[in-house]
Design a protein around this motif. Sequence first.
Motif, PDB file in Angstrom:
ATOM      1  N   ALA A 158      54.935  -0.305  26.147  1.00  0.00           N
ATOM      2  CA  ALA A 158      55.984   0.583  25.633  1.00  0.00           C
ATOM      3  C   ALA A 158      57.202   0.537  26.553  1.00  0.00           C
ATOM      4  O   ALA A 158      58.307   0.891  26.144  1.00  0.00           O
ATOM      5  N   ALA A 159      57.004   0.088  27.801  1.00  0.00           N
ATOM      6  CA  ALA A 159      58.112  -0.056  28.746  1.00  0.00           C
ATOM      7  C   ALA A 159      59.149  -1.069  28.265  1.00  0.00           C
ATOM      8  O   ALA A 159      60.291  -1.061  28.734  1.00  0.00           O
ATOM      9  N   ALA A 181      47.095 -12.935  26.614  1.00  0.00           N
ATOM     10  CA  ALA A 181      47.687 -12.941  27.957  1.00  0.00           C
ATOM     11  C   ALA A 181      47.815 -11.502  28.418  1.00  0.00           C
ATOM     12  O   ALA A 181      48.802 -10.821  28.154  1.00  0.00           O
ATOM     13  N   ASN A 182      46.803 -11.028  29.130  1.00  0.00           N
ATOM     14  CA  ASN A 182      46.620  -9.609  29.411  1.00  0.00           C
ATOM     15  C   ASN A 182      46.802  -9.255  30.881  1.00  0.00           C
ATOM     16  O   ASN A 182      47.114  -8.103  31.194  1.00  0.00           O
ATOM     17  N   ALA A 183      46.615 -10.195  31.796  1.00  0.00           N
ATOM     18  CA  ALA A 183      46.650  -9.876  33.226  1.00  0.00           C
ATOM     19  C   ALA A 183      48.002  -9.285  33.607  1.00  0.00           C
ATOM     20  O   ALA A 183      49.050  -9.796  33.218  1.00  0.00           O
ATOM     21  N   GLY A 184      47.966  -8.194  34.365  1.00  0.00           N
ATOM     22  CA  GLY A 184      49.213  -7.568  34.781  1.00  0.00           C
ATOM     23  C   GLY A 184      48.992  -6.550  35.879  1.00  0.00           C
ATOM     24  O   GLY A 184      47.889  -6.015  36.037  1.00  0.00           O
ATOM     25  N   ILE A 185      50.041  -6.294  36.650  1.00  0.00           N
ATOM     26  CA  ILE A 185      49.992  -5.311  37.725  1.00  0.00           C
ATOM     27  C   ILE A 185      51.231  -4.428  37.650  1.00  0.00           C
ATOM     28  O   ILE A 185      52.156  -4.707  36.877  1.00  0.00           O
ATOM     29  N   ALA A 186      51.260  -3.369  38.451  1.00  0.00           N
ATOM     30  CA  ALA A 186      52.416  -2.482  38.531  1.00  0.00           C
ATOM     31  C   ALA A 186      52.789  -2.274  39.997  1.00  0.00           C
ATOM     32  O   ALA A 186      51.983  -2.530  40.900  1.00  0.00           O
ATOM     33  N   THR A 187      54.021  -1.810  40.227  1.00  0.00           N
ATOM     34  CA  THR A 187      54.471  -1.475  41.571  1.00  0.00           C
ATOM     35  C   THR A 187      54.946  -0.030  41.596  1.00  0.00           C
ATOM     36  O   THR A 187      55.149   0.590  40.562  1.00  0.00           O
ATOM     37  N   TYR A 242      58.250  -3.402  36.738  1.00  0.00           N
ATOM     38  CA  TYR A 242      57.336  -3.404  35.586  1.00  0.00           C
ATOM     39  C   TYR A 242      58.116  -3.472  34.276  1.00  0.00           C
ATOM     40  O   TYR A 242      57.792  -4.274  33.392  1.00  0.00           O
ATOM     41  N   ASP A 243      59.144  -2.627  34.150  1.00  0.00           N
ATOM     42  CA  ASP A 243      59.942  -2.616  32.923  1.00  0.00           C
ATOM     43  C   ASP A 243      60.595  -3.977  32.681  1.00  0.00           C
ATOM     44  O   ASP A 243      60.631  -4.462  31.545  1.00  0.00           O
ATOM     45  N   THR A 244      61.103  -4.572  33.745  1.00  0.00           N
ATOM     46  CA  THR A 244      61.736  -5.889  33.635  1.00  0.00           C
ATOM     47  C   THR A 244      60.749  -6.917  33.103  1.00  0.00           C
ATOM     48  O   THR A 244      61.052  -7.701  32.196  1.00  0.00           O
ATOM     49  N   SER A 245      59.544  -6.911  33.667  1.00  0.00           N
ATOM     50  CA  SER A 245      58.548  -7.908  33.266  1.00  0.00           C
ATOM     51  C   SER A 245      58.101  -7.712  31.826  1.00  0.00           C
ATOM     52  O   SER A 245      57.947  -8.683  31.066  1.00  0.00           O
ATOM     53  N   LYS A 246      57.891  -6.462  31.417  1.00  0.00           N
ATOM     54  CA  LYS A 246      57.363  -6.211  30.083  1.00  0.00           C
ATOM     55  C   LYS A 246      58.408  -6.428  28.997  1.00  0.00           C
ATOM     56  O   LYS A 246      58.077  -6.872  27.883  1.00  0.00           O
TER      57      LYS A 246
END
Length: 291
Positions: A140-141, A87-93, A152-156
């Motif tokens: 690492a986030a 499960a690799n798909a991801g984005i950032a803001t 991003y940090d919340t999601s990771k």
Amino acid sequence: MSSLSGKVVLITGGANGIGADVARRLHSKGANLVLTDLDKGLLDELAAKLGGDRVLTVVADVRDLAAMQAAVAVGVERFGGIDVVMANAGIATTGSVLGVDPAAFKTLIDVNVMGVFHTVRAALPSVIERRGYVLIVSSAAAYAAAAGMVPYDTSKAGVEHFANALRMEVAHRGVAVGSAHMLWIDTPMVREGKADSEAFREMLRRLPGPLGKTTSIDKCGEIFVAGIENRKRQINCPRFVGLLRWLKPVLSSRLGESLTMKHVPELLPMMDAEAVALGRSVSARTEALEK
């Protein structure tokens, strides 16, 4: 012969970056691939480069459970089942809590968190049947927070805990679960961040020691594939990122936060101003795929 020869691997976000590099490496080891992404052009290009009948590409949005179930169904029909799911798909803001576009925050959570759930939910029955392996791509986030990266940090952090809980649910069924944690990898996402934001470039420059260095996709792909072959609980890239996991209590203490907080009053307003000037809180590529 590789332990992955003949295995079927589903990779979301498989058209470029880490996903594409892992796909190339697994293909060279004899694996059958089911690659999903929103970018049909890049999927077709990768499939053409790999060649042969061991690659199946499916344009699918991880935010849509039915789409992921359909992608898995096509993969199972083609190859007989799914052994490994990444499960690799991801984005950032970009931007602070006050500066980020709320719609962009929601999109990120939908992709980075709900997308992981949809991917795993769709593939898990077949993975259980084959006593396979699930790899959740975190960051690492999940170990260390940063101002300006709250979505991003919340999601990771969330998907790392998803992996930890899932592991306890499926271990007795012969399924191994790992989470991947990368620092700064030379992916399109990081390159776009550097191109868009002087604040981001300056933040990397000010991070202590190796924490601001960028690792090549090639090196990251090598570490990922070794981790997949060995069904690792954690895959860290660069490898020293594993130390951050053990230092997490310190990094979230006043002492740990003091390493970066001194730069926040200067860099965070810069980041928010850049997002306003760009007219978006996501990368140009993410915005284009959303249209």
